[in-house]
Scaffold this motif. Structure first.
Motif, mmCIF file in Angstrom:
data_model
loop_
_atom_site.group_PDB
_atom_site.id
_atom_site.type_symbol
_atom_site.label_atom_id
_atom_site.label_comp_id
_atom_site.label_asym_id
_atom_site.label_seq_id
_atom_site.Cartn_x
_atom_site.Cartn_y
_atom_site.Cartn_z
ATOM 1 N N LEU A 1 1.096 -1.357 0.337
ATOM 2 C CA LEU A 1 0.301 0.515 -0.002
ATOM 3 C C LEU A 1 0.817 1.132 -0.224
ATOM 4 C CD1 LEU A 1 -2.317 -1.079 2.549
ATOM 5 C CD2 LEU A 1 -3.622 -0.495 -0.303
ATOM 6 N N LYS B 1 0.817 3.886 -3.152
ATOM 7 C CA LYS B 1 0.823 5.432 -2.945
ATOM 8 C C LYS B 1 1.006 6.734 -3.198
ATOM 9 C CE LYS B 1 -2.232 4.831 1.180
ATOM 10 N NZ LYS B 1 -2.425 5.837 3.124
ATOM 11 N N PHE C 1 -7.828 1.111 -0.673
ATOM 12 C CA PHE C 1 -6.363 1.544 0.465
ATOM 13 C C PHE C 1 -6.371 1.682 1.962
ATOM 14 C CE2 PHE C 1 -3.759 3.638 -3.573
ATOM 15 C CZ PHE C 1 -4.046 1.927 -4.371
#
Length: 145
Positions: free
Chosen positions: A35, A39, A65
């Protein structure tokens, strides 16, 4: 009972349940790392610009997310607290550097969550200081013309 829980959480080879817990823990770690990497990709930069609230479940990547990160952080928090509660020596537990690494990796999530929730409640409350100040500036700008 405490000792059995401690060995289950501390030694993955102690039982099949311990192996399952260790596998889930590793899965959460890998998910959290993925994640963070996702991102940072350019294709997800729009999330910063649109000021979406990730606590609202929408059809976007940010909501997915947020949910995945929240699941991982809840797991990490429960694991850390349970290990602290059942450890043989809390003094030794607190001296262990790896436990401090766990704390340092968990705390930013909750700080960010508090800031986002606080920010949201600040702006959703009736008349904020900034809104009053903005009204004050608008009043004085129009009165001088």
């Amino acid at each position: 009972m405490k000792q059995k829980i401690w060995y289950t959480l501390d030694d993955p080879a102690s039982s099949k349940i311990a192996k399952g817990i260790a596998f889930f823990d590793l899965t959460c770690i890998m998910t959290a790392i993925a994640l963070i990497c996702l991102k940072s990709l350019d294709m997800f930069d729009y999330m910063e610009e649109t000021n979406n609230d990730p606590t609202l479940i929408k059809d976007n990547y940010e909501a997915v997310f947020f949910v995945l990160e929240t699941i991982c952080m809840i797991w990490f928090t429960m694991d850390l607290l349970l290990r602290f509660c059942v450890c043989p020596s809390r003094k030794d537990f607190c001296r262990n550097l790896m436990n401090w690494v766990d704390v340092v990796s968990i705390v930013p999530f909750y700080l960010e969550l508090m800031v986002r929730v606080g920010y949201k409640s600040y702006w959703s409350s009736g008349s904020s200081d900034l809104q009053r100040y903005s009204g004050y500036l608008n009043y004085h700008d129009t009165s001088e013309d």
